[in-house]
Motif scaffolding. Structure first.
Motif, PDB file in Angstrom:
ATOM      1  N   MET A   1       0.597  -1.499  -0.026  1.00 16.32           N
ATOM      2  CA  MET A   1       0.282  -0.039  -0.234  1.00 16.32           C
ATOM      3  C   MET A   1       1.086   1.521  -0.021  1.00 16.32           C
ATOM      4  SD  MET A   1      -2.866   0.841   2.883  1.00 16.32           S
ATOM      5  CE  MET A   1      -4.043   2.423   2.573  1.00 16.32           C
ATOM      6  N   SER A   2       0.300   2.196  -0.909  1.00 20.53           N
ATOM      7  CA  SER A   2       1.379   3.429  -1.246  1.00 20.53           C
ATOM      8  C   SER A   2       0.763   4.727  -0.670  1.00 20.53           C
ATOM      9  CB  SER A   2       1.720   3.596  -2.248  1.00 20.53           C
ATOM     10  OG  SER A   2       1.749   5.074  -2.266  1.00 20.53           O
ATOM     11  N   ASP A   3       0.770   4.556   1.278  1.00 25.92           N
ATOM     12  CA  ASP A   3       0.150   4.965   2.302  1.00 25.92           C
ATOM     13  C   ASP A   3      -0.048   6.631   1.728  1.00 25.92           C
ATOM     14  OD1 ASP A   3       1.196   3.917   4.994  1.00 25.92           O
ATOM     15  OD2 ASP A   3      -0.434   3.375   3.663  1.00 25.92           O
ATOM     16  N   PRO A   4       1.067   7.477   1.289  1.00 27.15           N
ATOM     17  CA  PRO A   4       0.492   8.763   0.703  1.00 27.15           C
ATOM     18  C   PRO A   4       0.072   9.342  -0.538  1.00 27.15           C
ATOM     19  CG  PRO A   4       2.861   8.113   0.962  1.00 27.15           C
ATOM     20  CD  PRO A   4       2.641   6.947   1.456  1.00 27.15           C
ATOM     21  N   SER A   5      -0.455   7.997  -0.871  1.00 30.17           N
ATOM     22  CA  SER A   5      -0.953   8.268  -2.530  1.00 30.17           C
ATOM     23  C   SER A   5      -2.010   7.901  -2.680  1.00 30.17           C
ATOM     24  CB  SER A   5      -0.382   7.505  -3.700  1.00 30.17           C
ATOM     25  OG  SER A   5      -0.514   6.289  -3.707  1.00 30.17           O
ATOM     26  N   VAL A   6      -2.381   6.958  -0.861  1.00 31.78           N
ATOM     27  CA  VAL A   6      -4.233   7.064  -0.883  1.00 31.78           C
ATOM     28  C   VAL A   6      -4.409   8.098  -0.149  1.00 31.78           C
ATOM     29  CG1 VAL A   6      -5.706   5.518   0.351  1.00 31.78           C
ATOM     30  CG2 VAL A   6      -3.767   4.420  -1.392  1.00 31.78           C
ATOM     31  N   ARG A   7      -3.466   8.657   1.124  1.00 33.16           N
ATOM     32  CA  ARG A   7      -4.393   9.418   1.956  1.00 33.16           C
ATOM     33  C   ARG A   7      -4.469  11.044   0.154  1.00 33.16           C
ATOM     34  NH1 ARG A   7      -0.637  12.672   6.898  1.00 33.16           N
ATOM     35  NH2 ARG A   7      -1.842  14.304   6.635  1.00 33.16           N
ATOM     36  N   ALA A   8      -3.735  11.396  -0.262  1.00 35.38           N
ATOM     37  CA  ALA A   8      -3.162  12.253  -1.103  1.00 35.38           C
ATOM     38  C   ALA A   8      -4.616  11.975  -2.392  1.00 35.38           C
ATOM     39  CB  ALA A   8      -2.472  12.450  -2.041  1.00 35.38           C
ATOM     40  N   SER A  74     -12.600   6.629  11.999  1.00 31.25           N
ATOM     41  CA  SER A  74     -11.741   6.565  11.896  1.00 31.25           C
ATOM     42  C   SER A  74     -11.397   6.212  10.105  1.00 31.25           C
ATOM     43  CB  SER A  74     -10.200   5.673  12.553  1.00 31.25           C
ATOM     44  OG  SER A  74     -10.355   4.484  11.960  1.00 31.25           O
ATOM     45  N   ASP A  75      -9.938   6.844   9.622  1.00 36.04           N
ATOM     46  CA  ASP A  75     -10.012   6.964   8.096  1.00 36.04           C
ATOM     47  C   ASP A  75      -7.890   7.224   7.992  1.00 36.04           C
ATOM     48  OD1 ASP A  75     -11.866   6.413   5.515  1.00 36.04           O
ATOM     49  OD2 ASP A  75      -9.704   8.670   5.023  1.00 36.04           O
ATOM     50  N   LEU A  76      -7.596   6.723   6.979  1.00 36.96           N
ATOM     51  CA  LEU A  76      -6.415   6.679   7.092  1.00 36.96           C
ATOM     52  C   LEU A  76      -5.871   8.454   6.411  1.00 36.96           C
ATOM     53  CD1 LEU A  76      -3.455   5.734   5.920  1.00 36.96           C
ATOM     54  CD2 LEU A  76      -4.215   5.948   3.943  1.00 36.96           C
ATOM     55  N   SER A  77      -7.459   9.158   5.730  1.00 35.01           N
ATOM     56  CA  SER A  77      -6.936  10.826   5.064  1.00 35.01           C
ATOM     57  C   SER A  77      -7.364  11.142   6.601  1.00 35.01           C
ATOM     58  CB  SER A  77      -8.099  10.599   4.532  1.00 35.01           C
ATOM     59  OG  SER A  77      -8.462  12.411   3.938  1.00 35.01           O
ATOM     60  N   PRO A  78      -6.608  12.286   6.942  1.00 35.06           N
ATOM     61  CA  PRO A  78      -7.329  13.437   8.350  1.00 35.06           C
ATOM     62  C   PRO A  78      -8.457  14.312   7.505  1.00 35.06           C
ATOM     63  CG  PRO A  78      -4.820  14.314   7.542  1.00 35.06           C
ATOM     64  CD  PRO A  78      -5.715  12.787   6.847  1.00 35.06           C
ATOM     65  N   VAL A  79      -8.044  14.848   5.854  1.00 39.18           N
ATOM     66  CA  VAL A  79      -8.864  15.839   6.127  1.00 39.18           C
ATOM     67  C   VAL A  79     -10.457  15.379   6.044  1.00 39.18           C
ATOM     68  CG1 VAL A  79      -9.903  17.030   3.589  1.00 39.18           C
ATOM     69  CG2 VAL A  79      -7.496  17.109   4.510  1.00 39.18           C
ATOM     70  N   ALA A  80     -10.416  14.018   5.231  1.00 32.30           N
ATOM     71  CA  ALA A  80     -11.764  13.283   5.652  1.00 32.30           C
ATOM     72  C   ALA A  80     -12.447  12.904   7.312  1.00 32.30           C
ATOM     73  CB  ALA A  80     -11.892  11.968   4.935  1.00 32.30           C
ATOM     74  N   ALA A 100      -6.500   7.901  11.822  1.00 27.92           N
ATOM     75  CA  ALA A 100      -5.716   6.679  11.073  1.00 27.92           C
ATOM     76  C   ALA A 100      -6.145   5.457  10.671  1.00 27.92           C
ATOM     77  CB  ALA A 100      -6.164   5.782  12.576  1.00 27.92           C
ATOM     78  N   ASP A 101      -4.787   4.663  10.250  1.00 28.54           N
ATOM     79  CA  ASP A 101      -4.311   3.578   9.743  1.00 28.54           C
ATOM     80  C   ASP A 101      -5.073   2.197   9.881  1.00 28.54           C
ATOM     81  OD1 ASP A 101      -2.831   1.317   7.497  1.00 28.54           O
ATOM     82  OD2 ASP A 101      -1.417   2.689   7.510  1.00 28.54           O
ATOM     83  N   MET A 102      -5.789   1.587   9.044  1.00 32.07           N
ATOM     84  CA  MET A 102      -6.597   0.450   9.890  1.00 32.07           C
ATOM     85  C   MET A 102      -5.939  -0.442   9.908  1.00 32.07           C
ATOM     86  SD  MET A 102      -8.209  -1.145   5.620  1.00 32.07           S
ATOM     87  CE  MET A 102      -9.230   0.084   5.297  1.00 32.07           C
ATOM     88  N   ARG A 103      -4.682  -0.823   9.364  1.00 32.28           N
ATOM     89  CA  ARG A 103      -3.750  -2.124   9.692  1.00 32.28           C
ATOM     90  C   ARG A 103      -2.896  -1.349  11.326  1.00 32.28           C
ATOM     91  NH1 ARG A 103       0.281  -0.837   4.844  1.00 32.28           N
ATOM     92  NH2 ARG A 103       0.013   1.297   5.481  1.00 32.28           N
ATOM     93  N   ARG A 104      -3.178   0.045  11.563  1.00 36.02           N
ATOM     94  CA  ARG A 104      -2.858   0.132  12.878  1.00 36.02           C
ATOM     95  C   ARG A 104      -3.789   0.854  13.783  1.00 36.02           C
ATOM     96  NH1 ARG A 104       1.853   0.710   9.478  1.00 36.02           N
ATOM     97  NH2 ARG A 104       1.472   3.128   9.225  1.00 36.02           N
TER      98      ARG A 104
END
Length: 258
Positions: A1-8, A74-80, A100-104
């Motif tokens: 998973m590319s966290d920066p790209s998914v979050r962006a 919770s969501d990887l995106s703080p904006v969302a 929050a990252d669903m993996r952690r």
């Protein structure tokens, strides 16, 4: 998973996400009714302690909170996640939401009755270890006998046909018309695909504003996901089809083994 790209991707989509729906509030209520019925069938009337671990701007979380459940998002995106909390407050719904990252997942063990992971969110995890880590975390925060509710695209059919695009959607609100569509580029493995998400918004005169966001997804089949879920400590895995269940995607439910 590319966290920066998914979050962006979801940070950028958050302000416009509601415009995917013809009427977001109506959709929230409908989805909460469908998912709530599955929860009642498995766990009784409630209210229940619910974690929506991919809450986005709150489409499922707000509806479930308005239905009386005690919901955390919770969501990887703080904006969302921030928008989910704001939209919930505006509607009188009790919802706390955080990035929050669903993996952690940053929650204590065995605290929730239900974990929801909807809207094809798990598909952003591109490797088996990532999927396993996310599902293990969901199992950890669920009490014994708790319920997992997870929704994905119908990837059995999609992998059979490997389409190059998703059908366009057209909505209209006070901001004007919005056309949303996706282009898909499949990887050589036949399982993962790069997604370009286009939104064309009415501009001034004859002009359209074009917004493009990109991410990658893993088209997990039902058998693959069932295997992952079972290995993570869940039992009684059931699939609910849109035609019979009423949700817009196939829904998996499973119980946390005691």
């Amino acid at each position: 998973m590319s966290d920066p790209s998914v979050r962006a991707f979801y940070d950028a989509l958050a302000p416009d996400y509601h415009r995917i729906f013809a009427d977001w509030d109506v959709s929230m209520a409908h989805q909460a009714a469908v998912l709530g019925a599955l929860v009642r069938e498995e766990l009784g009337q409630g209210p229940h302690r619910v974690l929506d671990c991919s809450c986005g701007i709150g489409t499922q979380a707000i509806g479930l909170a308005l239905a009386g459940h005690r919901v955390v998002g919770s969501d990887l995106s703080p904006v969302a996640a921030a928008r989910a909390a704001q939209e919930a407050s505006a509607r009188g719904a009790g919802l706390s939401a955080a990035a929050a990252d669903m993996r952690r997942l940053p929650f204590v063990s065995s605290v929730f009755d239900v974990v929801v992971c909807a809207d094809n969110s798990l598909a952003h995890l591109l490797t088996a270890p990532d999927v396993a880590a996310a599902l293990a975390g969901m199992r950890r925060v669920l009490r014994d006998g708790g319920l997992l509710v997870l929704t994905l695209r119908d990837y059995d059919e999609i992998r059979r046909t490997r389409p190059g695009a998703a059908p366009p959607q057209v909505s209209e609100d006070s901001g004007g018309r919005l056309i949303t569509f996706q282009l898909w580029q499949w990887h050589e493995d036949g399982e993962r695909y790069d997604l370009e998400h286009f939104q064309l918004a009415d501009g001034e005169g004859d002009d359209w504003a074009v917004r493009v966001r990109r991410t990658t997804s893993w088209a997990l089949t039902r058998s693959q996901l069932t295997e992952f879920v079972t290995a993570a400590g869940f039992t009684e895995v059931r699939w609910h089809d849109p035609a019979s269940g009423g949700f817009y995607q196939p829904v998996l439910t499973a119980r946390a083994a005691g």
